[in-house]
Design an enzyme around this catalytic site. Structure first.
Site, short mmCIF file in Angstrom:
data_model
loop_
_atom_site.label_atom_id
_atom_site.label_comp_id
_atom_site.label_asym_id
_atom_site.label_seq_id
_atom_site.Cartn_x
_atom_site.Cartn_y
_atom_site.Cartn_z
N LYS A 191 0.82 -1.22 0.00
CA LYS A 191 0.00 0.00 0.00
C LYS A 191 0.85 1.27 0.00
O LYS A 191 0.52 2.24 -0.66
CB LYS A 191 -0.92 0.03 1.22
CG LYS A 191 -2.08 -0.93 1.15
CD LYS A 191 -3.08 -0.66 2.26
CE LYS A 191 -2.54 -1.00 3.61
NZ LYS A 191 -2.20 0.04 4.52
N ARG A 199 12.56 -10.65 3.69
CA ARG A 199 13.29 -9.37 3.78
C ARG A 199 14.45 -9.47 4.77
O ARG A 199 14.33 -10.09 5.81
CB ARG A 199 12.34 -8.24 4.23
CG ARG A 199 11.36 -7.84 3.16
CD ARG A 199 10.72 -6.48 3.41
NE ARG A 199 10.03 -6.37 4.68
CZ ARG A 199 9.09 -5.46 4.92
NH1 ARG A 199 8.75 -4.59 3.98
NH2 ARG A 199 8.50 -5.40 6.09
N ARG A 211 -9.42 1.36 10.04
CA ARG A 211 -8.97 -0.03 10.22
C ARG A 211 -10.13 -0.95 10.60
O ARG A 211 -9.99 -2.16 10.55
CB ARG A 211 -7.89 -0.11 11.30
CG ARG A 211 -6.56 0.50 10.89
CD ARG A 211 -5.53 0.31 11.98
NE ARG A 211 -4.28 1.00 11.68
CZ ARG A 211 -3.30 0.50 10.96
NH1 ARG A 211 -3.43 -0.69 10.44
NH2 ARG A 211 -2.20 1.18 10.74
N ARG A 228 14.14 -8.69 10.53
CA ARG A 228 13.50 -7.93 11.59
C ARG A 228 12.42 -8.78 12.25
O ARG A 228 11.83 -9.65 11.61
CB ARG A 228 12.88 -6.65 11.03
CG ARG A 228 13.88 -5.67 10.45
CD ARG A 228 13.21 -4.39 10.02
NE ARG A 228 12.05 -4.63 9.16
CZ ARG A 228 11.33 -3.67 8.59
NH1 ARG A 228 11.66 -2.41 8.79
NH2 ARG A 228 10.31 -3.96 7.82
N ARG A 258 -0.15 -10.76 12.20
CA ARG A 258 -0.60 -9.47 11.64
C ARG A 258 -1.70 -9.70 10.60
O ARG A 258 -2.68 -8.95 10.54
CB ARG A 258 0.58 -8.73 11.00
CG ARG A 258 1.60 -8.22 12.02
CD ARG A 258 2.87 -7.74 11.34
NE ARG A 258 2.65 -6.56 10.53
CZ ARG A 258 3.52 -6.10 9.63
NH1 ARG A 258 4.67 -6.75 9.42
NH2 ARG A 258 3.26 -5.01 8.95
#
Length: 210
Positions: free
Chosen positions: A13, A123, A88, A156, A167
């Site tokens: 996004k 990542r 949200r 991370r 999430r």
């Protein structure tokens, strides 16, 4: 044009919001940014929000909405804006409607959970210089070593598969109902996220112009 950008964490996004900003010359507004700005400027609502944040509590929707309304009254929003990360939940969307904040279009960037998990969990970030890599799409020449400075590249905590899955669970539970909410208004446009960012961008801009 007043837009809302929806999509699960890792759907890209932020990148799409930046492209729309540069194309339409309108600001992207996120909850985190407006809260930090209000606190920095020591507005009454900002200080009220700070009291909750300092106590480790969520800022109530009513305060967030009022800070958002203040932000949308600023000059740079006169030609439109993009809300990224807000609303949200359905109650937040309803509060937005009750404040007569006009929304022209809601763009939902859809990417399957398994692709998001692979995208985020792959990542890697350099501990020293912050350079970003990906085990599949942009690997460093030597695994675990930064090309730029030779520092150690790490995953991370937010990108750990278990964290990503949590999430996504929260997104499906709390935010995904907004898709149905805005479908009923006739304002929702779905963009299927593509492998190449440029291809997703082309579809997003087409959705904005539709």
């Amino acid at each position: 044009m007043n837009l809302i950008l929806l999509g699960a964490p890792g759907a890209g996004k932020g990148t799409q919001a930046e492209v729309i900003c540069n194309t339409l010359h309108i600001p992207a507004i996120s909850t985190g940014n407006i809260l930090r700005e209000a606190i920095k400027n020591e507005t009454a609502l900002g200080m009220e929000a700070k009291s909750y944040m300092d106590g480790g509590k969520l800022v109530p929707d009513e305060i967030v909405i009022n800070i958002l309304k203040e932000r949308l009254q600023q000059d740079d929003c006169q030609n439109g804006f993009i809300l990224d990360g807000f609303p949200r939940t359905v109650p937040q969307a309803e509060a937005l409607d009750q404040m007569n904040i006009r929304i022209d279009r809601v763009i939902d960037i859809e990417v399957p959970d398994e692709k998001i998990t692979a995208r985020l969990s792959g990542r890697r970030v350099c501990e020293s210089c912050g350079a970003s890599y990906h085990t599949m799409y942009k690997p460093s020449k030597e695994e675990g070593v930064c090309d730029a400075c030779g520092g150690k590249t790490v995953q991370r905590k937010d990108d750990h598969p278990d964290t990503v899955k949590e999430r996504l669970r929260v997104y499906h539970e709390q935010t995904e109902p907004l898709i149905d909410y805005y479908t009923k208004t006739g304002k929702l446009v779905v963009v299927e996220g593509q492998e190449e960012v440029a291809d997703t961008t082309a579809l997003t801009l087409k959705a904005v112009e539709a």
